[in-house]
Enzyme design. Structure first.
Site, mmCIF file in Angstrom:
data_model
loop_
_atom_site.group_PDB
_atom_site.id
_atom_site.type_symbol
_atom_site.label_atom_id
_atom_site.label_comp_id
_atom_site.label_asym_id
_atom_site.label_seq_id
_atom_site.Cartn_x
_atom_site.Cartn_y
_atom_site.Cartn_z
ATOM 1 C CG HIS A 119 -39.975 6.189 1.511
ATOM 2 N ND1 HIS A 119 -40.179 4.895 1.942
ATOM 3 C CD2 HIS A 119 -38.667 6.265 1.162
ATOM 4 C CE1 HIS A 119 -39.021 4.225 1.873
ATOM 5 N NE2 HIS A 119 -38.096 5.027 1.398
ATOM 6 C CG ASP A 163 -34.360 6.769 0.422
ATOM 7 O OD1 ASP A 163 -35.565 6.578 0.666
ATOM 8 O OD2 ASP A 163 -33.443 6.287 1.112
ATOM 9 C CG HIS A 176 -39.209 11.125 8.635
ATOM 10 N ND1 HIS A 176 -40.039 10.034 8.830
ATOM 11 C CD2 HIS A 176 -38.063 10.638 8.095
ATOM 12 C CE1 HIS A 176 -39.400 8.934 8.437
ATOM 13 N NE2 HIS A 176 -38.217 9.273 7.968
ATOM 14 C CG ASN A 192 -30.519 3.037 6.828
ATOM 15 O OD1 ASN A 192 -29.339 2.816 6.635
ATOM 16 N ND2 ASN A 192 -31.400 2.087 7.091
HETATM 17 O O1 DOR Z 1 -33.438 7.232 5.155
HETATM 18 C C1 DOR Z 1 -34.275 6.373 4.894
HETATM 19 N N1 DOR Z 1 -35.601 6.568 5.113
HETATM 20 N N2 DOR Z 1 -33.862 5.190 4.398
HETATM 21 C C2 DOR Z 1 -34.695 4.147 4.239
HETATM 22 O O2 DOR Z 1 -34.259 3.132 3.786
HETATM 23 C C3 DOR Z 1 -36.107 4.266 4.630
HETATM 24 C C4 DOR Z 1 -36.567 5.648 4.624
HETATM 25 C C5 DOR Z 1 -37.889 5.853 5.321
HETATM 26 O O3 DOR Z 1 -38.835 5.107 5.075
HETATM 27 O O4 DOR Z 1 -38.009 6.845 6.061
HETATM 28 ZN ZN ZN Z 2 -33.807 1.908 1.731
#
Ligand code: DOR
Ligand code: ZN
Length: 423
Positions: free
Chosen positions: A62, A305, A309, A278
């Site tokens: 991300h 992943d 944040h 998640n």
């Molecule tokens: O932990 C997660 N963060 N799982 C996800 O599927 C999305 C991701 C996010 O975009 O922060």
């Molecule tokens: Zn995901």
């Protein structure tokens, strides 16, 4: 421009190579591989005692750009990738605006090309605004440079929509990446369902919320003939579904994150919100299953992943903290620890970070075959270091591995023949 990497252990699972060999890079490409190479005018890199491997490839990142640059942006995210030994990443479409149209794809690609420290392969969304309703213009997104489609972060709840998505994606020769979650089962759980959740007074998420969703998507892939990739698999039962589907010849691949093969739900004790992800961290038996899947070939790729944040989104009570952790700079040592623990071989570890993910998504990287792009990671497998969250290259510091003793690191990362990171 010539670069000669000498004296290292060249480990390239795509070619079945594992030997002390030199590698010559000319004009950004691998031009020769051999013993005791000489090249006039070449810059020489001595790699004695080091591993020389294809630049690592992370297919689940991300980057948060456009829209959430306070968490990460294309420059900081690709810089973190380079620091972790990654030369290529595939980035998720849950940005703002979403990558559900070609102008966002163009923006990501052009910014990455101009200012990035890694190749960026964008993933387009499956549905407009990730709402799970209207399919995107897949042809447009493919033309703009997307390498697959996913609503990652959210499931495609409607089976008919997923069926059509698979049919269209197959027509364009593209894979669908599934964030598999049955929200009607998952509800408002915040960690794995079980004793630990009960003890902590937190609502649980049962494994069937993931495995049932994977079962549906695997069946849809079997029905449509689509190429399906399962994101961040986390439970034994999910893996059993994938293993059985592979045995039937379904075109399904899957990935696991380093946190899901390293940490159990026990890490949530203490309520560190950096353990909130998640899918959630699961049981010790699930972690054991992930290790089995890595060893027996059911799992095709290790993907981080990487989900940055801001501290203000994590420094809150567990229930309302956002899901996600940063993974680009800890993935390599956590993977190498599987080798130390004799879960997998070193070759398999590198495969899971290079040609494994490349093959899963059909990305032309993850190899050092002569003639290929010179994306290379030079790794010191013995280097011991302490992970300090505050010192991460990523803009966000949300890691549960703060203070962990790590072994193994990229000491030099080379992108198209140019050094983009040096320790
Ligand atoms: O932990 C997660 N963060 N799982 C996800 O599927 C999305 C991701 C996010 O975009 O922060
Ligand atoms: Zn995901």
């Amino acid at each position: 421009m010539k670069l000669l990497i000498k004296g290292g252990r060249l480990l390239d699972p795509s070619q079945g190579t594992d030997a002390q060999l030199d590698i010559l890079v000319e004009d950004g490409k691998v031009s020769r591989i051999g013993e005791s190479l000489q090249a006039e005018g070449a810059e020489v890199v001595q790699a004695d005692g080091k591993l020389v491997v294809p630049g690592l490839l992370d297919i689940h990142v991300h980057l948060r750009d456009p829209g959430y640059e306070y968490k990460e942006d294309i420059v900081s995210g690709t810089r973190a990738a380079a620091a972790g030994g990654f030369t290529s990443i595939a980035c998720m479409p849950n940005t703002n605006p979403f990558n559900d149209n070609k102008s966002v794809t163009w923006y990501i690609r052009s910014r990455a090309k101009e200012e990035g420290f890694a190749n960026v392969f964008p993933l387009g969304s499956i549905t407009k605004c990730l709402k799970g309703e209207t399919l995107v213009e897949m042809g447009d997104l493919k033309e703009a440079g997307c390498v697959g489609f996913t609503d990652d972060g959210r499931p495609v709840a409607n089976g008919e929509v997923m069926r059509r998505a698979m049919e269209y994606a197959t027509g364009f020769g593209m894979p669908i990446l599934s964030h598999s979650e049955d929200l009607s089962i998952v509800g408002d759980g915040v960690m794995n369902e079980g004793f630990v959740a009960t003890e902590l007074g937190l609502k649980g998420i049962p494994w069937v919320g993931e495995a049932a969703a994977i079962a549906r998507d695997v069946m849809l892939a079997e029905f449509t003939g689509a190429r399906l990739h399962i994101c961040h698999i986390s439970c034994r039962q999910s893996l059993d579904v994938v293993r059985a589907a592979k045995a039937r010849g379904v075109k399904v691949t899957c990935e696991v994150t380093p946190h899901h093969f390293t940490l159990t739900e026990d890490a949530v004790r203490g309520y560190d919100t950096n353990t909130k992800v998640n899918p959630p961290l699961r049981s010790a038996d699930d972690v054991a299953a992930m290790c089995e899947g890595l060893a027996d070939g059911t799992i095709d790729a290790i993907a981080t992943d990487h989900a940055p944040h801001h501290i203000d989104e994590k420094n809150v009570e567990y229930k309302i903290a956002l899901n996600g952790l940063v993974g680009l700079e800890s993935a390599l040592p956590l993977t190498l620890s599987l080798v130390d623990d004799e879960v997998i071989s070193l070759t398999r570890a590198i495969e899971l970070l290079t040609c494994g993910p490349a093959t899963a998504l059909g990305i032309p990287r993850g190899t050092l075959a002569v003639g290929s792009v010179a994306d290379i990671a030079i790794i010191d497998p013995e280097l011991e270091w302490t992970l300090e969250a505050a010192k991460l290259t990523s803009k966000s510091k949300n890691t549960p591995f703060d203070g962990w003793q790590m072994k193994g690191a990229a000491v030099q990362t080379i992108l198209g023949g140019k050094t983009v990171y040096q320790k």
